[in-house]
Design a protein around this motif. Structure first.
Motif, PDB file in Angstrom:
ATOM      1  N   THR A 347       9.965 -69.756 -51.048  1.00 37.26           N
ATOM      2  CA  THR A 347       9.497 -69.807 -49.669  1.00 37.26           C
ATOM      3  C   THR A 347       8.007 -70.145 -49.694  1.00 37.26           C
ATOM      4  OG1 THR A 347       9.557 -68.662 -47.534  1.00 37.26           O
ATOM      5  CG2 THR A 347       8.898 -67.343 -49.435  1.00 37.26           C
ATOM      6  N   VAL A 348       7.471 -70.449 -48.517  1.00 38.67           N
ATOM      7  CA  VAL A 348       6.043 -70.749 -48.443  1.00 38.67           C
ATOM      8  C   VAL A 348       5.360 -69.562 -47.791  1.00 38.67           C
ATOM      9  CG1 VAL A 348       4.304 -72.310 -47.490  1.00 38.67           C
ATOM     10  CG2 VAL A 348       6.455 -73.225 -48.382  1.00 38.67           C
ATOM     11  N   GLY A 349       4.407 -68.979 -48.487  1.00 41.96           N
ATOM     12  CA  GLY A 349       3.729 -67.778 -47.995  1.00 41.96           C
ATOM     13  C   GLY A 349       2.368 -68.077 -47.410  1.00 41.96           C
ATOM     14  N   LYS A 350       1.596 -67.015 -47.261  1.00 42.62           N
ATOM     15  CA  LYS A 350       0.243 -67.120 -46.701  1.00 42.62           C
ATOM     16  C   LYS A 350      -0.564 -68.191 -47.435  1.00 42.62           C
ATOM     17  CE  LYS A 350      -3.676 -64.092 -45.878  1.00 42.62           C
ATOM     18  NZ  LYS A 350      -4.231 -62.786 -46.252  1.00 42.62           N
ATOM     19  N   ASP A 351      -1.388 -68.891 -46.714  1.00 41.32           N
ATOM     20  CA  ASP A 351      -2.239 -69.953 -47.273  1.00 41.32           C
ATOM     21  C   ASP A 351      -1.412 -71.061 -47.926  1.00 41.32           C
ATOM     22  OD1 ASP A 351      -4.373 -68.315 -46.579  1.00 41.32           O
ATOM     23  OD2 ASP A 351      -4.416 -67.378 -48.573  1.00 41.32           O
ATOM     24  N   GLU A 352      -0.171 -71.199 -47.464  1.00 38.48           N
ATOM     25  CA  GLU A 352       0.738 -72.242 -47.998  1.00 38.48           C
ATOM     26  C   GLU A 352       0.990 -72.068 -49.486  1.00 38.48           C
ATOM     27  OE1 GLU A 352      -1.233 -75.858 -46.855  1.00 38.48           O
ATOM     28  OE2 GLU A 352      -0.056 -75.969 -45.001  1.00 38.48           O
ATOM     29  N   ARG A 353       0.864 -70.825 -49.975  1.00 38.97           N
ATOM     30  CA  ARG A 353       1.176 -70.623 -51.391  1.00 38.97           C
ATOM     31  C   ARG A 353       2.687 -70.584 -51.576  1.00 38.97           C
ATOM     32  NH1 ARG A 353      -2.676 -65.997 -53.711  1.00 38.97           N
ATOM     33  NH2 ARG A 353      -3.197 -65.471 -51.564  1.00 38.97           N
ATOM     34  N   MET A 354       3.136 -71.119 -52.700  1.00 36.20           N
ATOM     35  CA  MET A 354       4.563 -71.131 -53.002  1.00 36.20           C
ATOM     36  C   MET A 354       4.956 -69.796 -53.616  1.00 36.20           C
ATOM     37  SD  MET A 354       6.824 -72.897 -55.776  1.00 36.20           S
ATOM     38  CE  MET A 354       6.851 -71.246 -56.421  1.00 36.20           C
ATOM     39  N   VAL A 355       6.006 -69.207 -53.064  1.00 36.98           N
ATOM     40  CA  VAL A 355       6.459 -67.898 -53.535  1.00 36.98           C
ATOM     41  C   VAL A 355       7.908 -68.023 -53.992  1.00 36.98           C
ATOM     42  CG1 VAL A 355       6.826 -65.485 -52.857  1.00 36.98           C
ATOM     43  CG2 VAL A 355       4.887 -66.772 -51.912  1.00 36.98           C
ATOM     44  N   SER A 375      -2.554 -73.163 -52.271  1.00 33.81           N
ATOM     45  CA  SER A 375      -1.606 -73.920 -51.446  1.00 33.81           C
ATOM     46  C   SER A 375      -0.806 -74.914 -52.298  1.00 33.81           C
ATOM     47  CB  SER A 375      -2.393 -74.696 -50.380  1.00 33.81           C
ATOM     48  OG  SER A 375      -1.676 -75.850 -49.986  1.00 33.81           O
ATOM     49  N   TRP A 376       0.493 -74.935 -52.098  1.00 32.84           N
ATOM     50  CA  TRP A 376       1.297 -75.862 -52.911  1.00 32.84           C
ATOM     51  C   TRP A 376       0.910 -77.308 -52.649  1.00 32.84           C
ATOM     52  CZ3 TRP A 376       4.524 -79.656 -51.022  1.00 32.84           C
ATOM     53  CH2 TRP A 376       4.950 -79.552 -49.684  1.00 32.84           C
ATOM     54  N   LYS A 377       0.493 -77.571 -51.424  1.00 28.10           N
ATOM     55  CA  LYS A 377       0.130 -78.960 -51.090  1.00 28.10           C
ATOM     56  C   LYS A 377      -1.150 -79.366 -51.816  1.00 28.10           C
ATOM     57  CE  LYS A 377       1.915 -78.537 -46.443  1.00 28.10           C
ATOM     58  NZ  LYS A 377       1.447 -78.371 -45.077  1.00 28.10           N
ATOM     59  N   LYS A 484      17.227 -55.247 -48.561  1.00 29.64           N
ATOM     60  CA  LYS A 484      16.287 -56.226 -48.000  1.00 29.64           C
ATOM     61  C   LYS A 484      14.890 -55.653 -48.080  1.00 29.64           C
ATOM     62  CE  LYS A 484      16.123 -55.355 -43.018  1.00 29.64           C
ATOM     63  NZ  LYS A 484      16.334 -55.938 -41.687  1.00 29.64           N
ATOM     64  N   TRP A 485      13.923 -56.526 -48.173  1.00 29.06           N
ATOM     65  CA  TRP A 485      12.536 -56.063 -48.149  1.00 29.06           C
ATOM     66  C   TRP A 485      11.700 -57.034 -47.347  1.00 29.06           C
ATOM     67  CZ3 TRP A 485      14.571 -57.637 -53.010  1.00 29.06           C
ATOM     68  CH2 TRP A 485      14.049 -58.828 -53.532  1.00 29.06           C
ATOM     69  N   HIS A 486      10.532 -56.579 -46.961  1.00 21.46           N
ATOM     70  CA  HIS A 486       9.598 -57.417 -46.220  1.00 21.46           C
ATOM     71  C   HIS A 486       8.237 -57.265 -46.868  1.00 21.46           C
ATOM     72  CE1 HIS A 486       8.908 -59.768 -42.481  1.00 21.46           C
ATOM     73  NE2 HIS A 486       7.649 -59.448 -42.768  1.00 21.46           N
ATOM     74  N   ASP A 487       7.707 -58.347 -47.368  1.00 23.96           N
ATOM     75  CA  ASP A 487       6.432 -58.307 -48.061  1.00 23.96           C
ATOM     76  C   ASP A 487       5.280 -58.235 -47.071  1.00 23.96           C
ATOM     77  OD1 ASP A 487       7.650 -58.641 -50.556  1.00 23.96           O
ATOM     78  OD2 ASP A 487       6.010 -59.940 -51.220  1.00 23.96           O
ATOM     79  N   ALA A 488       4.284 -57.410 -47.446  1.00 25.48           N
ATOM     80  CA  ALA A 488       3.046 -57.424 -46.684  1.00 25.48           C
ATOM     81  C   ALA A 488       2.357 -58.756 -46.969  1.00 25.48           C
ATOM     82  CB  ALA A 488       2.161 -56.276 -47.150  1.00 25.48           C
ATOM     83  N   ASP A 489       1.497 -59.189 -46.060  1.00 28.03           N
ATOM     84  CA  ASP A 489       0.655 -60.335 -46.354  1.00 28.03           C
ATOM     85  C   ASP A 489       1.457 -61.613 -46.574  1.00 28.03           C
ATOM     86  OD1 ASP A 489      -1.970 -60.793 -46.306  1.00 28.03           O
ATOM     87  OD2 ASP A 489      -2.346 -60.417 -48.430  1.00 28.03           O
ATOM     88  N   ALA A 490       2.491 -61.810 -45.755  1.00 32.45           N
ATOM     89  CA  ALA A 490       3.273 -63.054 -45.796  1.00 32.45           C
ATOM     90  C   ALA A 490       3.635 -63.479 -47.216  1.00 32.45           C
ATOM     91  CB  ALA A 490       2.539 -64.170 -45.051  1.00 32.45           C
ATOM     92  N   HIS A 491       4.306 -62.623 -47.929  1.00 34.41           N
ATOM     93  CA  HIS A 491       4.899 -62.885 -49.246  1.00 34.41           C
ATOM     94  C   HIS A 491       3.915 -62.928 -50.417  1.00 34.41           C
ATOM     95  CE1 HIS A 491       8.790 -63.778 -47.452  1.00 34.41           C
ATOM     96  NE2 HIS A 491       8.209 -64.639 -46.630  1.00 34.41           N
ATOM     97  N   VAL A 492       2.622 -62.927 -50.161  1.00 38.27           N
ATOM     98  CA  VAL A 492       1.717 -63.117 -51.303  1.00 38.27           C
ATOM     99  C   VAL A 492       1.084 -61.811 -51.789  1.00 38.27           C
ATOM    100  CG1 VAL A 492       1.210 -65.461 -50.528  1.00 38.27           C
ATOM    101  CG2 VAL A 492      -0.418 -63.625 -50.038  1.00 38.27           C
TER     102      VAL A 492
END
Ligand code: FEO
Ligand code: CA
Ligand code: CA
Length: 624
Positions: A347-355, A375-377, A484-492
């Motif tokens: 998935t794509v997380g905070k700052d467009e980092r790839m997770v 960022s992956w880009k 199920k879980w939910h990461d803080a900080d948009a996956h990163v």
């Protein structure tokens, strides 16, 4: 006894991922700690959720005009036949069975295959699968690009395994030719498919290819130059093995995951009396492997042949494949760690980092997460793979519903004491995770990320669990559960909140029309549905199956059942989600007296693994 009543798990060749290779104190320590966590309190929580779900189901059925999951479920008493059964609003066709040529004009299927032909034909053990449309560019962060006109693309499918009895027609290889046939039946197929009218067909393609155990590959990331993947014979890296589940990247590549690679190695003891090192034991390497016998004819797989010392460290990785360029070697992405990779949910997380979330499917093994450096880009622009530079973490699930991602970094004094460098940490990621106190899980299989950011993970079962821990509350865990879980900080970030989402055992009541066991394949669609595929002995005589859950209401319906002895695994869609690809793996366990799928029942035709192309008869979205 009906065939499906004797069905156990797909992993029947030997007890592979049912073995326990985690003998770390950490495993025992966690088990003891877990005693404090009342099984009752966790179960009570989940039962409350289930009860709420049940009420919501009724409410949804009464009030919703267009329920998210609205098809007529396959009835329990029809989901046990010799051919697949599908909801009445749906239809299926068979595509790319084992042995079909990857180019339509290639060598035709013949049983048993020759090594030469098998290298140009679809492999066996269909598992993870994904469809890459050729007519639509993947845009920005959108992993799925809506385009109802998509009618051509590359279909990539994993070939996890096939027993010698099925592939060769005998239990043991008798020559190198036999071993090559088996090796060529494993790996990955890339084919090009086109929709002609309502039917999808293979077409000749410059990018169709077979990748198997002898295909040249290359290494990238922190382990690339490590002595741990070099051998005294300096042989070039070849092949990928036991390709289980999968993933795909925002930049349009396929990720295949090497799961039970250990089973293909053995020790002939011709050169020395091999005994496993502690690290080899932690990865399940044993004298006789799983009985494939490759090591008897191919020294690369002989653990006692010193010329190929470290060859086994070249497996257990996530491997990136470009579906649109057959000239590119598959790349083993070592930053994601070495373990028995089930799948990789990107998935794509905070700052467009790839997770990337990943499971290590073995009893008492762990859940991992990788986060790219930036960022992956930006990384792609700099010509750095986002899969090569980043942080690898392992999951720790606490009793209060919190969780922590523990970084596997050699700068941590606990790891520095044991490992000389980061490459060693990654090659022996399981050992590093033991040392950090990761939570031993009930066989993490597939992981999927829903549009809400919630991450779902199937824990298929663990009949050896004697003490609960917070995220694995059942003792023993006979039928599995989904957390199920939910990461803080948009996956990163390094923190998350988790809960039990479903417990399979709770679906087994006498009047239940959606009984299921052993959840394995998972996919969350963009609308809020979760697809669940099963691999194990189902109740009430059912074959393995695929169900669809409305994540919010927990209404659950059975969309598909397979054939006796099979596993339902692998899920892919066209961008418009009006076509879905799902695999029937090891139908009848290769035994023609059990099923002859995809051939009509005749008692003699060898059954073949195959992909089902699933569509709604009214052309609607699959799952609705
Ligand atoms: Fe290959 Fe764990 O399933
Ligand atoms: Ca699986
Ligand atoms: Ca499984």
């Amino acid at each position: 006894m009906k065939p499906n009543e004797v069905q156990t798990e797909s992993i029947y060749l030997n007890d592979h991922d049912n073995q326990i290779d985690n003998q770390s104190d950490n495993y025992r320590f966690n088990a003891l700690l877990a005693v404090c966590c009342s099984r009752r309190s966790v179960l009570k929580g989940s039962l409350m959720v289930a009860a709420t779900g049940f009420l919501s189901d009724s409410a949804a059925a009464n009030t919703s005009v267009n329920p998210l999951v609205g098809f007529t479920p396959v009835a329990t008493n029809v989901g046990n036949g010799r051919m697949p059964a599908i909801a009445k609003e749906y239809q299926y066709e068979v595509l790319i069975p084992w042995g079909e040529p990857i180019q339509p004009d290639g060598p035709a299927y013949q049983y048993p295959p020759s090594a030469k032909n098998q290298a140009q034909q679809i492999g066996i053990g269909h598992d993870g699968i994904w469809f890459f449309p050729t007519e639509v560019a993947v845009k920005d962060n959108n992993l799925l690009v809506a385009d109802s006109e998509t009618a051509r693309g590359m279909l990539v499918v994993n070939h996890e395994f096939g027993r010698n009895e099925t592939v060769l027609g005998r239990e043991q290889p008798e020559s190198l030719e036999d071993v090559r046939t088996s090796q060529h039946a494993h790996g990955v197929s890339v084919v090009e498919i086109v929709r002609q009218g309502k039917k999808w067909v293979r077409v000749n393609s410059k990018n169709a290819r077979r990748i198997h155990a002898n295909t040249p590959v290359r290494f990238s990331g922190p382990v690339k130059n490590s002595a741990l993947i070099d051998t005294p014979s300096r042989n070039a890296p070849l092949g990928t093995l036991n390709n289980c589940a999968n993933g795909y990247t925002p930049w349009g590549t396929y990720l295949t995951c090497e799961e039970n690679f250990n089973g293909y190695f053995g020790a002939s003891n011709r050169e020395n009396d091999w005994v496993p090192s502690p690290e080899q034991a932690r990865y399940g390497l044993r004298k006789n492997g799983f009985g494939y016998g490759w090591h008897l004819f191919d020294p690369r797989f002989d653990l006692s042949n010193t010329a190929f010392q470290n060859e086994e460290n070249r497996f257990g990785w996530v491997v990136e494949i470009d579906p649109n360029d057959a000239t590119k070697k598959p790349i083993k992405r070592t930053a994601l760690g070495r373990f028995k990779h089930e799948g990789v949910a990107v998935t794509v997380g905070k700052d467009e980092r790839m997770v990337a979330y990943m499971g290590d499917d073995q009893r008492f093994d762990y859940v991992y997460k990788f986060v790219s450096t930036e960022s992956w880009k930006v990384m792609i622009k700099k010509d750095i793979s986002p899969l090569d530079e980043g942080k690898l973490y392992v999951g720790k699930f606490n009793e209060d519903g919190s969780g922590e991602w523990l970084e596997l970094n050699v700068s941590n004094p606990i790891l520095a004491e044991r490992f000389p460098d980061q490459a060693s940490v990654l090659v022996y990621a399981r050992v590093a995770a033991d040392l950090l106190g990761a939570t031993p899980m009930d066989r993490p299989e597939w992981i999927t990320v829903a549009p809400t950011g919630d991450v779902y993970c199937s824990l298929t079962n663990n009949n050896k669990r004697t003490k609960p821990n917070p995220a694995n509350p059942q003792v023993p865990n006979k039928d599995g559960h989904i957390i199920k879980w939910h990461d803080a900080d948009a996956h990163v970030g390094s923190k998350f909140r988790w809960e039990v989402f479903l417990i399979a055992e709770e679906s087994h009541s006498e009047n239940s029309e959606h009984t299921y066991s052993d959840p394995d394949g998972l996919w969350a669609d963009p609308d809020g549905r979760l697809f669940i595929q099963t691999d194990g002995g189902q109740k009430k005589g059912l074959n393995n199956q695929m169900l669809v859950v409305d994540i919010k209401t927990k209404e659950i319906r059975r969309l598909l059942t397979g054939v006796p002895g099979d596993e339902i695994t692998g899920i892919a869609v066209t961008p418009d989600r009006r076509t879905m690809f799902v695999n029937i793996q090891h139908p009848g366990r290769g035994d023609p007296t059990i099923t002859n799928f995809p051939a009509a029942p005749d008692g003699v035709t060898i059954p073949r693994d195959a992909t089902l192309v699933i569509t709604r008869k009214d052309g609607g979205i699959v799952g609705s």
